[in-house]
Scaffold this active site. Structure first.
Site, PDB file in Angstrom:
ATOM      1  N   LYS A  24       0.704  -1.218   0.058  1.00 44.87           N
ATOM      2  CA  LYS A  24       0.051  -0.025   0.098  1.00 44.87           C
ATOM      3  C   LYS A  24       0.931   1.347  -0.063  1.00 44.87           C
ATOM      4  CE  LYS A  24      -0.421  -0.142   5.000  1.00 44.87           C
ATOM      5  NZ  LYS A  24       0.174  -1.615   5.397  1.00 44.87           N
ATOM      6  N   CYS A  43      -9.014  11.897  -4.429  1.00 51.33           N
ATOM      7  CA  CYS A  43      -9.838  11.309  -5.408  1.00 51.33           C
ATOM      8  C   CYS A  43      -8.518  10.365  -6.268  1.00 51.33           C
ATOM      9  CB  CYS A  43     -10.309  12.187  -6.464  1.00 51.33           C
ATOM     10  SG  CYS A  43      -9.121  13.059  -7.295  1.00 51.33           S
ATOM     11  N   CYS A  52      -3.991  18.199  -3.309  1.00 50.91           N
ATOM     12  CA  CYS A  52      -5.034  18.179  -4.268  1.00 50.91           C
ATOM     13  C   CYS A  52      -4.923  19.296  -5.217  1.00 50.91           C
ATOM     14  CB  CYS A  52      -6.272  18.525  -3.441  1.00 50.91           C
ATOM     15  SG  CYS A  52      -7.542  19.335  -4.489  1.00 50.91           S
ATOM     16  N   HIS A  56     -10.059  16.844  -8.901  1.00 47.56           N
ATOM     17  CA  HIS A  56     -11.702  16.267  -8.615  1.00 47.56           C
ATOM     18  C   HIS A  56     -12.963  16.607  -9.216  1.00 47.56           C
ATOM     19  CE1 HIS A  56     -10.698  19.423  -5.281  1.00 47.56           C
ATOM     20  NE2 HIS A  56     -11.993  19.464  -5.469  1.00 47.56           N
TER      21      HIS A  56
HETATM   22 FE1  FES Z   1      -7.950  14.700  -5.524  1.00 43.04          FE
HETATM   23 FE2  FES Z   1      -8.759  17.308  -5.201  1.00 43.04          FE
HETATM   24  S1  FES Z   1      -9.211  15.439  -4.351  1.00 43.04           S
HETATM   25  S2  FES Z   1      -7.542  16.275  -7.023  1.00 43.04           S
END
Ligand code: FES
Length: 77
Positions: A24, A43, A52, A56
């Site tokens: 993992k 995501c 991020c 997403h």
């Molecule tokens: Fe994955 Fe924003 S949560 S790019």
């Protein structure tokens, strides 16, 4: 046959991040250098993973999903 309720498709959560890892993926932050807000990707599509980068939004539009980042807020002391 029809199914009631939402349908779910099983896919890999992680499409291509560090796929050469045998186990993992775990990210450690001993002393994160946080700005007022730091957004971490949930995501698994960010090109700046584990941070991020806003992808997403596209992911949710494309798949009708509702995933988003976890926001870590620096505590003011
Ligand atoms: Fe994955 Fe924003 S949560 S790019």
């Amino acid at each position: 046959m029809t199914m009631a309720g939402p349908t779910h498709v099983l896919v890999h959560v992680n499409p291509d991040i560090h796929k050469n890892h045998a186990d993992k993926i775990v990210d450690y932050f001993d002393k994160p250098n946080l700005t007022d807000f730091t957004a971490f990707c949930r995501c698994w599509r960010s090109r700046d993973f584990p941070y991020c980068n806003g992808f997403h939004h596209d992911y949710n539009k494309l798949l009708g999903d509702n995933v988003g980042p976890i926001l870590i807020r620096r505590k003011n002391v």
